[in-house]
Every structure is written in structure tokens, then in C-alpha cells.
Design a protein around this motif. Sequence first.
Motif, short mmCIF file in Angstrom:
data_model
loop_
_atom_site.label_atom_id
_atom_site.label_comp_id
_atom_site.label_asym_id
_atom_site.label_seq_id
_atom_site.Cartn_x
_atom_site.Cartn_y
_atom_site.Cartn_z
N PRO A 56 0.81 -1.22 0.00
CA PRO A 56 0.00 0.00 0.00
C PRO A 56 0.85 1.27 0.00
N GLN A 57 2.14 1.14 0.25
CA GLN A 57 3.02 2.30 0.30
C GLN A 57 3.47 2.68 -1.11
N HIS A 58 3.70 3.96 -1.30
CA HIS A 58 4.13 4.46 -2.60
C HIS A 58 5.23 5.50 -2.38
N GLN A 59 6.22 5.46 -3.25
CA GLN A 59 7.34 6.41 -3.12
C GLN A 59 7.59 7.08 -4.46
N LEU A 60 7.84 8.36 -4.42
CA LEU A 60 8.16 9.11 -5.63
C LEU A 60 9.38 9.98 -5.34
N ILE A 61 10.38 9.89 -6.20
CA ILE A 61 11.59 10.71 -6.06
C ILE A 61 11.77 11.54 -7.32
N MET A 62 11.97 12.83 -7.15
CA MET A 62 12.22 13.73 -8.28
C MET A 62 13.39 14.65 -7.96
N GLN A 63 14.27 14.80 -8.93
CA GLN A 63 15.36 15.77 -8.83
C GLN A 63 15.18 16.77 -9.96
N ILE A 64 15.10 18.03 -9.61
CA ILE A 64 14.79 19.06 -10.60
C ILE A 64 15.92 20.09 -10.63
N PRO A 65 16.65 20.19 -11.74
CA PRO A 65 17.67 21.23 -11.86
C PRO A 65 17.01 22.58 -12.17
N LEU A 66 17.10 23.51 -11.27
CA LEU A 66 16.43 24.79 -11.45
C LEU A 66 17.45 25.91 -11.61
N GLU A 67 17.12 26.85 -12.49
CA GLU A 67 17.98 28.01 -12.69
C GLU A 67 17.09 29.24 -12.88
N PHE A 68 17.25 30.20 -11.98
CA PHE A 68 16.47 31.43 -12.04
C PHE A 68 17.41 32.61 -12.12
N PHE A 69 17.44 33.25 -13.29
CA PHE A 69 18.22 34.47 -13.48
C PHE A 69 19.67 34.29 -13.03
N GLY A 70 20.28 33.20 -13.49
CA GLY A 70 21.68 32.95 -13.19
C GLY A 70 21.94 32.19 -11.91
N ARG A 71 20.95 32.05 -11.07
CA ARG A 71 21.12 31.29 -9.81
C ARG A 71 20.65 29.86 -10.03
N LYS A 72 21.53 28.91 -9.69
CA LYS A 72 21.26 27.51 -9.96
C LYS A 72 21.12 26.73 -8.66
N THR A 73 20.23 25.76 -8.68
CA THR A 73 20.07 24.90 -7.52
C THR A 73 19.47 23.57 -7.96
N ASP A 74 19.74 22.53 -7.19
CA ASP A 74 19.11 21.23 -7.40
C ASP A 74 18.04 21.06 -6.34
N ALA A 75 16.80 20.94 -6.76
CA ALA A 75 15.70 20.70 -5.81
C ALA A 75 15.35 19.21 -5.89
N THR A 76 15.48 18.52 -4.76
CA THR A 76 15.19 17.09 -4.71
C THR A 76 14.01 16.86 -3.78
N LEU A 77 13.07 16.07 -4.25
CA LEU A 77 11.85 15.80 -3.49
C LEU A 77 11.63 14.30 -3.38
N GLN A 78 11.31 13.87 -2.19
CA GLN A 78 10.86 12.48 -2.00
C GLN A 78 9.51 12.51 -1.31
N TRP A 79 8.56 11.86 -1.94
CA TRP A 79 7.21 11.75 -1.38
C TRP A 79 6.95 10.29 -1.03
N ASN A 80 6.52 10.05 0.19
CA ASN A 80 6.15 8.72 0.64
C ASN A 80 4.72 8.78 1.18
N GLY A 81 3.90 7.89 0.72
CA GLY A 81 2.51 7.88 1.18
C GLY A 81 1.89 6.52 0.95
N ARG A 82 0.58 6.48 1.01
CA ARG A 82 -0.09 5.20 0.80
C ARG A 82 -1.25 5.38 -0.16
N MET A 83 -1.67 4.27 -0.71
CA MET A 83 -2.74 4.28 -1.69
C MET A 83 -4.03 3.77 -1.05
N LYS A 84 -5.14 4.30 -1.51
CA LYS A 84 -6.45 3.81 -1.06
C LYS A 84 -6.80 2.53 -1.81
N ASP A 85 -7.88 1.90 -1.39
CA ASP A 85 -8.31 0.66 -2.05
C ASP A 85 -8.68 0.89 -3.51
#
Length: 710
Positions: free
Chosen positions: A580-609
Motif C-alpha cells: 500500500p506504500q508508494h514512493q516518488l523521487i524527483m530531482q529538478i535542476p532549477l535556474e532562475f536568473f543565473g542562480r542555480k540549484t538542485d531541488a530534490t523531493l521524496q514523497w512517501n505515502g499510501r494508496m487507497k483501495d
Amino acid sequence: MAYTSFSSIQMQQNQSLNTQQPVALKQGQVFHGTIKQLFPDNQAEVQLGGHRFMAKLEVPMQAGNAHYFQVTGIEPDLQLKVVSGPINQTGTITQQINQLLDSMHLPKTSEMQQIAAYFLKENVPMSKEQLTQAEQLVKQLPAGVTMKDALHALQKIIDLKMPMQQDTFQALIQGGMKQGFTQTIDALRQLLQQDTSLSPAIRDQLLQQLQLLAKPFETETGGAILAKIIQSLTDANTSSTDKNILIQMLKEVGILPKNANIFNWSTTALQGPSVSHSNSIGHLLQQIQTATPKEATQLISQLQMAITNNADFTDSQRAELQQNLMKFNAAQSSQQALSTLVKELQGQLGKMRQMSITAPSTTQLLQSIQSVSQKDMPDFITQLKVSIESQSLLSASQKEILINTLGKFSLANNTPQSIQVLVKELQGQLMQAFSRIAEQQPFKTDEQNITAKQHLITLMNVSNSTTDDMTFRVLTQITSKSGEPFIQQLVSQAEQSVHNAIDSKALESAMKQTLHHLGLSYEAKLLDKTADMQQLAGQLKPQLLSLLQEPTASNATKAVAEQIVARMNGMQYLSGENGPQHQLIMQIPLEFFGRKTDATLQWNGRMKDNGKIDADYARILFYLQLNSLQETVVDMQVQSRVVTVTVYNENDQLKELAEPLKTALKKGLSSHDYQLSGVFMKKFAENQPVKTTLNAKTSKDVNGGVDFRI
């Protein structure tokens, strides 16, 4: 520095679940276990980590002893063979590892000992073949990859029942990294620029796609630049020389025709409607309803071109619309037939959730005013007033000015000349209004989801073959390269306006665009029959896959391209379901007006029936590398719609800085029926490691795979 790792979050969430699941054991695997209890017929209860299971032993054993067992069979019952004598539990871990390697006839290299020690500690069953393959993989670790990262990747390969191959191993290592995505993309950009062996077409296409990643707000910046240019052209204080330079730039982009100059540039909208603008479909349909058969033939041709060039449609949607247009027969055409055709197309477009064509925008109405008959003019003026009053982008004062201008128009004397004067005055007022909105509120849309910059494009009658977005991107690129000081100042002011207007919705849009341009869901989209294959082929991932097959590409370019593809694949491998558990991992390379960063997200949750995500329970981890705050981890837990936020950072002033933001956070969560429990600031040292727990189940599929949700 110790911080909350993605693996520890997952382990902690699934700890209670994992202890209830059986262990996945396959033929040939070896594990360290303890005999807990003996039963008749050589049956025994064996403990592996926190798991107990029944197995049949080849020879009688003594309860309480620990051994290395090898799986010799799984049907009809689990069958085990002892591969070592009783292990002295008081012996050192090195002695136990050496005993294991001796029993399996494996070399005692440094790499093999580290692998065996890790698997022994984590209670991971492994075969002799897996250990040998794992040793070969860790002997070829790329620069910057630690043994710890490699061992985690090896465990994930076994957990997912994937082959011990170099590409899978690299994908899981790259997918588990939280930094370095933007640097790798920058490295690819530099190599592409230097790689003269590549064909110009392949190189330019890849560089263009990387430009989309580097400039997520490029279209909004282009809209703000266009707004500043319009303001400069209508400003009496702007010199003729500067105006000529601006006019030339707009010609180069295709916004103005070649014959435009500083005296007639604003009258181009009077030359006829644009056929390439995405909103022109509604305008063309409106014209077809009242056209003669000869005029309808030309309009149908323009409509076909508009549908083909509209990037909002998928291939199947274009085919569906074009098939309906094929019904048109000029020889048998009648007003009733044309009206029926238009209604069918309107119905199709409505289902496709395209812009409402029964309610043209103010700018569309203004463009078509000169084709309205004298008899229909009163109703048309009323419609134009209603459109202005309902235009959510315009302020009350701007609406008042436009309505007053319409009030000057005499319905009794609506000659072509008077209509032309009216259109010119309204056009000027709308251009002034929308140029200010495009500069100050570049992300705001009206009730038809049209931005101010799109209204400007319609007013200026752009008639080139490119899309709106491409027009704005080209304008941004051309003006940014200009050596004229006043142009550079104009660009700087436009960028600052966009920067000041960035809000949460703008960031959400930028992240979605970045994920789309990366092509993370490329393989999944290939199975979607309604997907636009041309759009898919333009994403970064399929282009990189093609580059890897290009014989002329240099080895250095291919190596970096492989790293990026591996990272994208790794995100997919690490995302998936566990019961029933679900995991999602995303890494997003972001650049705003010359400023760069790596935004990494991990979502863990569960699914309904019913297979849908349970929004009442989740844990979301954001890993960010920020310019001012540096390394930052945001850990958000949701239990029964009660939200607790913990921010890990080394800045002592963070608690004081965050205090004023709590009210807005609480209000925002409350609007979505969530309750804020608290916001806590901690340093990384305060985080305690979470004990790892094995997650597996019994399986008889030796070569089994795993399903990935993308």
C-alpha cells in the motif's frame, strides 16, 4: 554532516510494514540466520534479521546456533543447506565475513569484504554470483561516488530483483544523488559547444533544449521585454535612433512586418488578422460562419494551418480536427453547411478543453470589427463592451477609459473611416494597458487563461510561423545579446519585473515545465496513443538517447550524456510501490536568473483501495541547496490531515526569520482542509539515524522484475 537521508525516511515509514512481510528468498542465495526452534522431519523456524520463517533443513541442527544457509529449493517448501559450521556470535564481524567468504570460495579482496560486511549487517540474502558481480561493479566506481553510495545501490538492485549490470548500477547511484544535476547539465552544454564532430543540427537542437531548462521564465521575460519596448516606442522622450533600433529588433523576431517603421508600427493590426496565433482558431471559425464559399475555402486552408501549428493539440487531436475539415466541399457549400461544420468543430474543441471559441477575447473582437456589417454593428459594440468589462486583467480605471472611447463611436455614422479611427484608438489604449500588465504581472491570466503578453501578440498581429512561446524566447535572446546600453537596461528592468512577480504558482509552473523538458516520463508517454510524438521527440531524454547512438559524438560528450540519462532512469527505479506504500523521487535542476540549484523531493505515502493517493497521510522531504541558507532539508509529515514541518539548517537565525511566515502557511493549509501542528527548526546534528529494516517477500521468480510507476 548528518542529515535526514532519503533511505532513512523510507525505512522509518515502512518499518512497521516490513516486519510483517516475509523474506524474498531465491534459489542459490546465501544468508546469515539463526535456528530458533526445531520441529519433526527436519523442519525448523529460522530467523533472518527481524523475520522468522519455516524451512526444511538438509541435516538435523541444534536450536540456537547461527549459520550461513544457502537456499536449495523453494517448492513445495523452503529448503536450506548449511554452508558453514556454527558461527561464534562473540566473534568479530571480520571473522564472520572471512568464514562466509571461505564457505563460498570467494576472494577476500577489500571490495568483497566491504560488500559482504554490508549485506551481513543489513540482513540481505545474496548469491555467490551476485557477490562476484557486485565486486566488479564497485571496482569501477566513477569519481565522486563513495563506497557507501555504491553499497546502497547494490542493496536496491537486490531489493528490486534487477540484474547486476553497469547501467542499472549507475542509474541507481545517480538517481540517489541529491546534488550535481545542474553541474552535469552545464558540463554537457560546454561539451556540445566544443564538440565539432557533431552535426550542427543535432548540436543546435540539444543546446536549444538545454536553454529551455536554463531559462524557465524566458517567455515571461520576453513578454516583459516586449512590454518595455512598446512603452519606449510610445514614449515621446525616446529618441528616433533608439526607436529605430527597437523596431529593427521586432522585425528580426517577426513581431513586426518588414515595412514597419517608427511612424506606422502601431497600425499593423489593421492589416488583417493573424493566422498563426493559437487564439486565431476561434477568430477563423467566427469568420467561416458568415463567409462565401470562395472565402470559406481560403479560411478553411488557414484554419488547417492554425491547427497544425498549435502546440496545444496532440497528434490524435489534430487528426480528429483535420478529418472534420475534410468534410468541407466548396462546390456544395452553403451557409447551413458551414454553420454545421463550425458547430462540430466547436464541440470538438470544447471537449479538448481548448479556449472558448464562443466568447472571443477583447483583442480578437477588436481585430474583427472591420468585417462586421453596419446592421450588426450595434450588437457587436455591446459585445465588445461586455468583453472589456469582464476582462479580469484590466483594472477598473483601464476599463473606464476603454468604455469611454467606445462611447464616442456613433452607430448612426459608422463609416469605414470612423471604425478605423476607433480601432486605432482602442488598440493604442489596450496596448498600453496590456504592456503594463505584462511587465508588472507576467504570470497572471484572464478568465480564458490568456496572459497579457499573448494579448499584445494578438494586437500586434504576429504572422510568423513560430509559436508564441518561441517568439518570446527569441526576443529575449536577441535583446540579451545586444551591445546597446539602453537595450541592456531595458532587459535588466524586464528581468527584475519578472523576478519581483515570481510567486508559488510561478515556481510550480517552472518546475512542471522543467520536468516536461527533461522528458522523465518519456517511456510511459510512448505507450499513450494520444501523446504528441513530435513533442516527445523534442524532450531532452530522447535526444540524449539518440546522441548516445551517434557515431560522430565524442566519448566525453557521450559520457556526460550517459550520466544524465542514468540519473533520470534512477529516479524511476527509486520511485515505485511497496504494497500500500508508494514512493516518488524527483530531482529538478532549477535556474532562475543565473542562480542555480538542485531541488530534490521524496514523497512517501499510501494508496487507497481504489488505487488513488491517500491525501490524509504522507511524508514529503525536500532537499535544497540555497544561495543564502546553504544546505536545507524540509521534512513535512501529514497524519490525518495534520501537518508537521521540520526544517533542518545550520543558520541560527532561521527560527526568527520563519516566525512571520507561519501565519501564511497555516492559512494556506487551512484553505485545503489541512491543520498545521507546528513548524520546528533543527540543526542537522540533532537528527538521529534510523535503523534499517529489510523489506522483502518470498518469491519463486528467479529472473523476476519489478513494475515502475513513472
